[in-house]
Design a protein around this motif. Structure first.
Motif, PDB file in Angstrom:
ATOM      1  N   LYS A  36      50.839  74.797  89.564  1.00 52.34           N
ATOM      2  CA  LYS A  36      50.899  76.172  89.483  1.00 52.34           C
ATOM      3  C   LYS A  36      52.222  76.862  89.774  1.00 52.34           C
ATOM      4  O   LYS A  36      52.501  76.435  91.214  1.00 52.34           O
ATOM      5  CB  LYS A  36      49.965  76.982  90.328  1.00 52.34           C
ATOM      6  N   ILE A  37      52.800  77.522  89.284  1.00 48.37           N
ATOM      7  CA  ILE A  37      54.265  78.058  89.438  1.00 48.37           C
ATOM      8  C   ILE A  37      54.163  79.595  89.010  1.00 48.37           C
ATOM      9  O   ILE A  37      54.333  79.627  87.810  1.00 48.37           O
ATOM     10  CB  ILE A  37      55.462  77.279  88.810  1.00 48.37           C
ATOM     11  N   GLY A  38      54.232  80.568  90.119  1.00 45.25           N
ATOM     12  CA  GLY A  38      54.147  81.749  89.834  1.00 45.25           C
ATOM     13  C   GLY A  38      52.724  82.227  89.205  1.00 45.25           C
ATOM     14  O   GLY A  38      51.851  81.792  89.787  1.00 45.25           O
ATOM     15  N   SER A  39      52.645  82.903  88.123  1.00 45.48           N
ATOM     16  CA  SER A  39      51.519  83.273  87.492  1.00 45.48           C
ATOM     17  C   SER A  39      51.045  82.112  86.557  1.00 45.48           C
ATOM     18  O   SER A  39      49.737  82.469  86.083  1.00 45.48           O
ATOM     19  CB  SER A  39      51.306  84.462  86.763  1.00 45.48           C
ATOM     20  N   SER A  40      51.726  81.169  86.345  1.00 49.38           N
ATOM     21  CA  SER A  40      51.390  79.996  85.526  1.00 49.38           C
ATOM     22  C   SER A  40      50.778  78.877  85.924  1.00 49.38           C
ATOM     23  O   SER A  40      51.319  78.171  86.838  1.00 49.38           O
ATOM     24  CB  SER A  40      52.510  79.759  84.359  1.00 49.38           C
ATOM     25  N   VAL A  41      49.690  78.232  85.410  1.00 48.13           N
ATOM     26  CA  VAL A  41      48.929  77.238  85.841  1.00 48.13           C
ATOM     27  C   VAL A  41      49.375  76.203  84.570  1.00 48.13           C
ATOM     28  O   VAL A  41      49.017  76.470  83.381  1.00 48.13           O
ATOM     29  CB  VAL A  41      47.491  77.351  86.044  1.00 48.13           C
ATOM     30  N   ARG A  42      49.895  75.031  84.884  1.00 45.28           N
ATOM     31  CA  ARG A  42      49.934  74.106  83.901  1.00 45.28           C
ATOM     32  C   ARG A  42      49.111  72.827  84.297  1.00 45.28           C
ATOM     33  O   ARG A  42      48.943  72.161  85.326  1.00 45.28           O
ATOM     34  CB  ARG A  42      51.555  73.552  84.023  1.00 45.28           C
ATOM     35  N   ILE A  43      47.967  72.580  83.233  1.00 47.03           N
ATOM     36  CA  ILE A  43      47.345  71.511  83.173  1.00 47.03           C
ATOM     37  C   ILE A  43      47.764  70.350  82.148  1.00 47.03           C
ATOM     38  O   ILE A  43      47.870  70.656  81.176  1.00 47.03           O
ATOM     39  CB  ILE A  43      45.653  71.955  82.830  1.00 47.03           C
ATOM     40  N   VAL A  44      47.992  69.202  82.636  1.00 50.25           N
ATOM     41  CA  VAL A  44      48.217  67.911  81.700  1.00 50.25           C
ATOM     42  C   VAL A  44      47.054  67.297  81.579  1.00 50.25           C
ATOM     43  O   VAL A  44      46.140  67.090  82.234  1.00 50.25           O
ATOM     44  CB  VAL A  44      49.254  67.012  82.592  1.00 50.25           C
ATOM     45  N   LEU A  45      46.550  67.202  80.166  1.00 51.33           N
ATOM     46  CA  LEU A  45      45.328  66.354  79.698  1.00 51.33           C
ATOM     47  C   LEU A  45      46.038  65.276  78.795  1.00 51.33           C
ATOM     48  O   LEU A  45      47.028  65.170  78.348  1.00 51.33           O
ATOM     49  CB  LEU A  45      44.718  67.346  78.592  1.00 51.33           C
ATOM     50  N   SER A  46      44.874  64.172  78.733  1.00 53.85           N
ATOM     51  CA  SER A  46      45.259  63.208  77.748  1.00 53.85           C
ATOM     52  C   SER A  46      44.112  63.153  77.012  1.00 53.85           C
ATOM     53  O   SER A  46      43.023  63.408  77.253  1.00 53.85           O
ATOM     54  CB  SER A  46      45.294  61.797  78.598  1.00 53.85           C
ATOM     55  N   ASP A  47      44.249  62.632  75.706  1.00 55.28           N
ATOM     56  CA  ASP A  47      43.277  62.585  74.778  1.00 55.28           C
ATOM     57  C   ASP A  47      43.584  61.258  73.893  1.00 55.28           C
ATOM     58  O   ASP A  47      44.707  60.876  73.373  1.00 55.28           O
ATOM     59  CB  ASP A  47      43.020  63.547  73.939  1.00 55.28           C
ATOM     60  N   SER A  48      42.405  60.536  73.429  1.00 54.59           N
ATOM     61  CA  SER A  48      42.423  59.593  72.605  1.00 54.59           C
ATOM     62  C   SER A  48      42.317  60.056  71.031  1.00 54.59           C
ATOM     63  O   SER A  48      41.949  61.199  70.749  1.00 54.59           O
ATOM     64  CB  SER A  48      41.504  58.409  72.453  1.00 54.59           C
ATOM     65  N   PHE A  49      42.864  59.385  70.046  1.00 57.70           N
ATOM     66  CA  PHE A  49      42.393  59.778  68.799  1.00 57.70           C
ATOM     67  C   PHE A  49      41.276  59.704  68.329  1.00 57.70           C
ATOM     68  O   PHE A  49      40.311  58.650  68.788  1.00 57.70           O
ATOM     69  CB  PHE A  49      43.154  58.772  67.754  1.00 57.70           C
ATOM     70  N   ARG A  50      40.363  60.836  68.020  1.00 54.46           N
ATOM     71  CA  ARG A  50      38.996  60.975  67.656  1.00 54.46           C
ATOM     72  C   ARG A  50      38.881  60.414  66.225  1.00 54.46           C
ATOM     73  O   ARG A  50      38.817  60.993  65.093  1.00 54.46           O
ATOM     74  CB  ARG A  50      38.688  62.365  67.733  1.00 54.46           C
ATOM     75  N   TYR A  51      38.844  59.260  65.910  1.00 56.71           N
ATOM     76  CA  TYR A  51      38.712  58.287  64.936  1.00 56.71           C
ATOM     77  C   TYR A  51      37.210  58.544  64.313  1.00 56.71           C
ATOM     78  O   TYR A  51      36.376  58.830  65.114  1.00 56.71           O
ATOM     79  CB  TYR A  51      38.847  56.752  64.856  1.00 56.71           C
ATOM     80  N   ASN A 135      48.220  81.502  81.342  1.00 49.69           N
ATOM     81  CA  ASN A 135      48.947  82.391  82.184  1.00 49.69           C
ATOM     82  C   ASN A 135      48.174  83.445  82.798  1.00 49.69           C
ATOM     83  O   ASN A 135      47.223  84.246  82.304  1.00 49.69           O
ATOM     84  CB  ASN A 135      49.831  83.234  81.120  1.00 49.69           C
ATOM     85  N   LEU A 136      47.782  83.422  84.414  1.00 50.02           N
ATOM     86  CA  LEU A 136      47.068  84.124  85.080  1.00 50.02           C
ATOM     87  C   LEU A 136      47.105  85.737  84.933  1.00 50.02           C
ATOM     88  O   LEU A 136      46.342  86.555  84.969  1.00 50.02           O
ATOM     89  CB  LEU A 136      46.935  83.813  86.460  1.00 50.02           C
ATOM     90  N   ALA A 137      48.294  86.026  84.344  1.00 53.22           N
ATOM     91  CA  ALA A 137      48.722  87.532  84.523  1.00 53.22           C
ATOM     92  C   ALA A 137      48.128  88.254  83.177  1.00 53.22           C
ATOM     93  O   ALA A 137      47.916  89.427  83.158  1.00 53.22           O
ATOM     94  CB  ALA A 137      50.290  87.873  84.570  1.00 53.22           C
ATOM     95  N   PRO A 189      56.427  81.639  81.072  1.00 57.64           N
ATOM     96  CA  PRO A 189      55.293  81.868  81.835  1.00 57.64           C
ATOM     97  C   PRO A 189      53.827  81.367  80.735  1.00 57.64           C
ATOM     98  O   PRO A 189      52.889  81.236  81.207  1.00 57.64           O
ATOM     99  CB  PRO A 189      55.256  83.080  82.218  1.00 57.64           C
ATOM    100  N   SER A 190      54.033  81.554  79.353  1.00 60.42           N
ATOM    101  CA  SER A 190      52.931  81.277  78.421  1.00 60.42           C
ATOM    102  C   SER A 190      53.016  80.235  77.799  1.00 60.42           C
ATOM    103  O   SER A 190      52.115  79.990  77.087  1.00 60.42           O
ATOM    104  CB  SER A 190      52.949  82.799  78.089  1.00 60.42           C
ATOM    105  N   GLN A 191      53.907  79.503  77.891  1.00 58.58           N
ATOM    106  CA  GLN A 191      54.215  78.423  76.920  1.00 58.58           C
ATOM    107  C   GLN A 191      55.201  77.167  77.578  1.00 58.58           C
ATOM    108  O   GLN A 191      56.078  77.547  78.114  1.00 58.58           O
ATOM    109  CB  GLN A 191      54.770  78.737  75.425  1.00 58.58           C
ATOM    110  N   ALA A 192      54.626  75.958  77.555  1.00 61.33           N
ATOM    111  CA  ALA A 192      55.516  74.778  77.669  1.00 61.33           C
ATOM    112  C   ALA A 192      56.167  74.334  76.327  1.00 61.33           C
ATOM    113  O   ALA A 192      55.652  74.316  75.384  1.00 61.33           O
ATOM    114  CB  ALA A 192      54.907  73.571  78.330  1.00 61.33           C
ATOM    115  N   VAL A 193      57.674  74.021  76.457  1.00 66.13           N
ATOM    116  CA  VAL A 193      58.093  73.790  75.494  1.00 66.13           C
ATOM    117  C   VAL A 193      58.663  72.174  75.483  1.00 66.13           C
ATOM    118  O   VAL A 193      59.335  71.937  76.307  1.00 66.13           O
ATOM    119  CB  VAL A 193      59.519  74.471  74.949  1.00 66.13           C
ATOM    120  N   TYR A 194      58.320  71.295  74.533  1.00 66.53           N
ATOM    121  CA  TYR A 194      58.763  69.829  74.684  1.00 66.53           C
ATOM    122  C   TYR A 194      60.256  69.885  74.396  1.00 66.53           C
ATOM    123  O   TYR A 194      60.788  70.427  73.147  1.00 66.53           O
ATOM    124  CB  TYR A 194      58.080  69.078  73.657  1.00 66.53           C
ATOM    125  N   LEU A 195      61.173  68.943  75.078  1.00 65.38           N
ATOM    126  CA  LEU A 195      62.462  69.110  75.097  1.00 65.38           C
ATOM    127  C   LEU A 195      63.042  67.732  74.761  1.00 65.38           C
ATOM    128  O   LEU A 195      63.681  67.463  73.926  1.00 65.38           O
ATOM    129  CB  LEU A 195      63.227  69.432  76.434  1.00 65.38           C
TER     130      LEU A 195
END
Length: 320
Positions: A36-51, A135-137, A189-195
């Motif tokens: 959590k940084i400021g009003s933004s919570v970043r949750i990291v998830l993993s998922d398998s392919f749903r074959y 974004n909690l805000a 605050p409302s989006q993570a961007v892959y770099l």
């Protein structure tokens, strides 16, 4: 049967005698970590392919089929053709289920856009790694997904990094372990961007093996395992493992994380137990029988160097 869903619940604790559920978010995947940084919570998830459930990985055993290479090859060709039919018949929502936002008793479906996905610029195993931004805000929920696996998570005020180790299917002489690192911009605050993505030799111990300098360089402490010939037992085709330790400095160059500085190898035969980097200083503990503490000067990203060493009994797993 292997698909997971997590539920994130936001609770209003303004009145401690009357706790109130504000909203619930249902997300496909398995929880890995959060920041959590400021009003933004970043949750990291993993998922398998749903074959598709009817998809098969190998032909059913039949002595007549498995007895010849030609028969087995033909069986696999039929299996591949059948799998492709099942794969193409599956809907996008079955492959990539939407998130669901629940406020009071009202549910809203939150599907992902194609622009929310990226293919990383480093080798990886098949999987989906997502950084979810709540974004909690404003109450918004957004997912950014890359084709990768999750592992250790580190976040600075500006960037979030996922680090996952390379997987060898079978041990063999000449192999060296490595870690793939994926970088996300979290200044919005409302989006993570892959770099960008990159690779360092070796494996990391925990999140404290990663640190971002004020100048934006990523410092990574790793133990490198190498498989070398077993000179004492030549019949051992797996070989034996040699270890060294090092500190790597990475910089982003377009969409790649590139190693721009590398320390000399240190503490051969030992492995990293804990590390901590603070400003232009770095501290690393390795272990075998005694506990060397190495101090690094990190002021020059292109030339990290050891400036001190202290050996003490025991070993440390955490430094603060």
């Amino acid at each position: 049967s292997y698909a997971n869903t997590i539920k994130l619940t936001e609770i209003d604790v303004g009145d401690m005698a009357n706790l109130r559920v504000v909203r619930e978010v249902f997300l496909p995947g398995s929880y890995q970590s959060a920041r959590k940084i400021g009003s933004s919570v970043r949750i990291v998830l993993s998922d398998s392919f749903r074959y598709p459930p009817e998809m098969k990985w190998y032909p059913e055993y039949d002595p007549a089929t498995w007895s010849t290479k030609e028969g087995l090859r033909a069986a696999y060709d039929r299996l591949i053709a059948g799998n492709e039919v099942a794969i193409r018949a599956r809907t996008l929502e079955e492959w990539l289920p939407p998130a669901t936002l629940k406020v009071a008793d009202v549910k809203t479906s939150l599907p992902q856009s194609c622009t929310d996905f990226a293919r990383v610029t480093a080798p990886t195993r098949l999987g989906l790694a997502s950084v979810v931004t709540l974004n909690l805000a404003t109450g918004s929920v957004a997912r950014t997904t890359v084709m990768a696996e999750t592992g250790q998570i580190y976040a600075s005020a500006n960037n979030l990094y996922l680090a996952t180790g390379h997987w060898w299917s079978w041990p063999a002489v000449g192999q060296e372990d490595s870690t793939y690192i994926h970088k996300f911009d979290i200044t919005q605050p409302s989006q993570a961007v892959y770099l960008a993505s990159g690779t360092v030799a070796g494996h990391i111990v925990d999140q404290f093996s990663l640190d971002e300098s004020a100048g934006g360089h990523l410092r990574v402490v790793t133990t490198v395992d190498r498989r070398v010939p077993d000179t004492q037992n030549p019949q051992n085709t797996w070989g034996t493992i040699e270890t060294v330790n090092r500190l790597s400095v990475l910089a982003q160059e377009r969409d790649a994380l590139t190693v721009v500085g590398l320390s000399p190898d240190l503490a051969k035969g030992e492995r990293v137990m804990s590390s901590r980097m603070i400003g232009d200083k770095g501290f690393v503990v390795t272990f075998r029988q005694i506990d060397p503490l190495f101090t690094f000067d990190l002021s020059d990203p292109a030339s990290p160097r050891v400036v001190g060493e202290l050996k003490i009994p025991g070993f440390s797993t955490y430094m603060h």
